[in-house]
Structures are given as structure tokens and as C-alpha cells.
Design an enzyme around this catalytic site. Structure first.
Site, PDB file in Angstrom:
ATOM      1  CG  ASN A   1     -10.690  24.426   2.179  1.00  0.00           C
ATOM      2  OD1 ASN A   1     -10.910  23.272   2.532  1.00  0.00           O
ATOM      3  ND2 ASN A   1      -9.870  24.722   1.184  1.00  0.00           N
TER       4      ASN A   1
ATOM      5  CG  ASP B   1     -22.844  17.632  15.361  1.00  0.00           C
ATOM      6  OD1 ASP B   1     -23.637  17.443  14.416  1.00  0.00           O
ATOM      7  OD2 ASP B   1     -22.505  16.724  16.148  1.00  0.00           O
TER       8      ASP B   1
ATOM      9  NE  ARG C   1      -7.515  15.563  -4.731  1.00  0.00           N
ATOM     10  CZ  ARG C   1      -6.889  16.101  -3.684  1.00  0.00           C
ATOM     11  NH1 ARG C   1      -7.366  17.200  -3.126  1.00  0.00           N
ATOM     12  NH2 ARG C   1      -5.786  15.540  -3.213  1.00  0.00           N
TER      13      ARG C   1
ATOM     14  NE  ARG D   1       7.005  18.291   0.160  1.00  0.00           N
ATOM     15  CZ  ARG D   1       7.315  18.490   1.436  1.00  0.00           C
ATOM     16  NH1 ARG D   1       6.368  18.593   2.321  1.00  0.00           N
ATOM     17  NH2 ARG D   1       8.555  18.561   1.816  1.00  0.00           N
TER      18      ARG D   1
ATOM     19  NE  ARG E   1      -8.164  13.719  -1.462  1.00  0.00           N
ATOM     20  CZ  ARG E   1      -7.318  14.032  -0.478  1.00  0.00           C
ATOM     21  NH1 ARG E   1      -7.652  14.910   0.440  1.00  0.00           N
ATOM     22  NH2 ARG E   1      -6.124  13.471  -0.416  1.00  0.00           N
TER      23      ARG E   1
ATOM     24  CG  HIS F   1     -12.925  14.496   3.037  1.00  0.00           C
ATOM     25  ND1 HIS F   1     -13.789  15.009   2.093  1.00  0.00           N
ATOM     26  CD2 HIS F   1     -11.708  15.068   2.781  1.00  0.00           C
ATOM     27  CE1 HIS F   1     -13.108  15.829   1.284  1.00  0.00           C
ATOM     28  NE2 HIS F   1     -11.858  15.880   1.690  1.00  0.00           N
TER      29      HIS F   1
ATOM     30  CD  GLU G   1     -17.986  21.682   1.431  1.00  0.00           C
ATOM     31  OE1 GLU G   1     -19.120  21.567   0.898  1.00  0.00           O
ATOM     32  OE2 GLU G   1     -17.312  20.720   1.817  1.00  0.00           O
TER      33      GLU G   1
ATOM     34  CB  ALA H   1      -7.895  16.292   5.940  1.00  0.00           C
TER      35      ALA H   1
ATOM     36  CE1 TYR I   1      -5.599  20.349  -2.270  1.00  0.00           C
ATOM     37  CE2 TYR I   1      -3.378  19.519  -1.869  1.00  0.00           C
ATOM     38  CZ  TYR I   1      -4.743  19.369  -1.777  1.00  0.00           C
ATOM     39  OH  TYR I   1      -5.268  18.250  -1.201  1.00  0.00           O
TER      40      TYR I   1
ATOM     41  CG  HIS J   1     -13.365  21.616  -0.791  1.00  0.00           C
ATOM     42  ND1 HIS J   1     -12.697  21.291   0.364  1.00  0.00           N
ATOM     43  CD2 HIS J   1     -14.672  21.428  -0.550  1.00  0.00           C
ATOM     44  CE1 HIS J   1     -13.571  20.908   1.272  1.00  0.00           C
ATOM     45  NE2 HIS J   1     -14.786  20.980   0.747  1.00  0.00           N
ATOM     46  CG  LEU J   2      -7.552  25.737  -2.453  1.00  0.00           C
ATOM     47  CD1 LEU J   2      -6.251  25.447  -1.720  1.00  0.00           C
ATOM     48  CD2 LEU J   2      -7.499  27.100  -3.131  1.00  0.00           C
ATOM     49  CB  SER J   3      -8.530  20.023  -5.287  1.00  0.00           C
ATOM     50  OG  SER J   3      -9.012  19.455  -4.083  1.00  0.00           O
TER      51      SER J   3
ATOM     52  N   PRO K   1      -6.649  22.134   8.296  1.00  0.00           N
ATOM     53  CG  PRO K   1      -6.893  19.875   8.780  1.00  0.00           C
ATOM     54  CD  PRO K   1      -7.649  21.176   8.768  1.00  0.00           C
ATOM     55  CG  ASN K   2      -1.779  19.415   6.566  1.00  0.00           C
ATOM     56  OD1 ASN K   2      -0.792  19.588   7.270  1.00  0.00           O
ATOM     57  ND2 ASN K   2      -2.548  18.346   6.671  1.00  0.00           N
TER      58      ASN K   2
END
Ligand code: CA2
Length: 145
Positions: free
Chosen positions: A73, A86, A106, A17, A110, A79, A97, A76, A22, A99-101, A9-10
Site C-alpha cells: 500500500n 520502476d 475519491r 484521524r 487518486r 499516485h 496492491e 500517497a 480509513y 488500499h484501505l479506501s 507514508p502516514n
């Protein structure tokens, strides 16, 4: 060799933004980057992005028997989602896995990654480069297992 790259998501809003966290690259640029890396590595790839947990679970399930590995990725849902954990465990495909950040640098919420518990490796904090590392790692893993 075929990979499915799943973004949560997002992430479709990338570049709009929070560039300090990111980066400035757009989601289209990320997809283009992944396509170029996979083409260079001779890996077939399907990209999938969704803002919906169930759709991500469905896509992981579809990968069973149709793909050799998953790069994910979960954004959200990383977490929060035991359903994604599962699903990854159920299909038992090697998953990496991304993650950009750097999620561990953080907020504390997270620091836990449920999806990561079903992954053979995590790349975090490398921006787009993390996806390249994941593709190379998964390719190497599948060639030598
Ligand atoms: O660093 C990552 O790749 C994350 O998976 C990104 C998620 C975040 O919830 C994870 O903790 C770490 C958030 C993706 C949201 O992307 C945005 C894009 C544009 C503007 C705002 C957020």
C-alpha cells in the site's frame, strides 16, 4: 513462502484521524491483523512501513531473492511515484496492491495508480480485509503458477 508487506507514508497514523475514510483501527492493529492472517495461512511475513519514497524503493529492492512476493500500500506515493513503479518492475516479484479506501471513488488525482501498473491485482475499499484478500490471492497465485 515469504511475503513482504510494505505500507507507505502516514499509514502509521491510522486510527488517529479520518476514521470515516480509513476506519478506526490503529496501525498496530493492522500489523497484528496481517501477522495473524499470515500465521493462519502458513506464510512467513516481514512488515515494513516508511514515510520516505527512497526507503520504500530500497525495501522493494531487498525483497529480490529474499521474498516470494510483495503486498504494497504505497499510500500517497501510489499516485506520484514512478520510482516505486520502476522498483516493482525491476525486481519482477508478484506484487499485490492494497488500499484501505476505494481510491476510484475519491478525488480524481487518486484514480491513477503508478504502482498498480506493476501489480497482478488490486484490492481497494475493503479496509483491513483488503490485506487478507491480498495475502490469500498472492498465496494462491504462487501455488499455481
Ligand atoms: O486508502 C488507502 O489505503 C490509501 O493508500 C491511503 C493514503 C492515500 O493517500 C491513498 O490515496 C489511499 C493515505 C494514508 C494516510 O493515512 C492517514 C492515516 C491517519 C490520518 C490521516 C491519514
Amino acid at each position: 513462502m515469504k511475503f513482504v508487506v510494505i505500507n507507505g507514508p502516514n499509514l502509521n497514523l491510522l486510527g488517529l484521524r479520518e476514521p470515516k475514510i480509513y476506519g478506526t483501527g490503529t496501525f498496530a492493529a493492522l500489523e497484528d491483523f496481517i501477522h495473524r492472517v499470515c500465521a493462519k495461512e502458513g506464510v512467513e511475513v516481514e512488515l515494513f512501513q516508511s514515510n520516505h519514497e527512497g526507503a520504500i524503493v530500497d525495501r522493494i529492492q531487498q525483497a529480490y531473492g529474499t521474498a516470494d512476493g510483495i503486498i504494497i500500500n504505497p499510500a500517497a506515493y501510489t499516485h506520484t511515484s514512478i520510482a516505486i513503479l520502476d522498483a516493482l518492475k525491476a525486481v519482477a516479484l508478484p506484487a499485490v496492491e492494497v488500499h484501505l479506501s476505494d481510491i476510484n471513488a475519491r478525488e480524481e488525482f487518486r484514480h491513477i495508480s503508478y504502482a498498480g501498473m506493476a501489480c497482478i491485482k488490486t484490492f481497494a475499499g475493503l479496509g483491513f480485509e483488503g490485506y487478507r484478500q491480498a495475502i490469500l490471492y498472492l498465496k494462491e497465485y504462487l501455488q499455481h503458477r
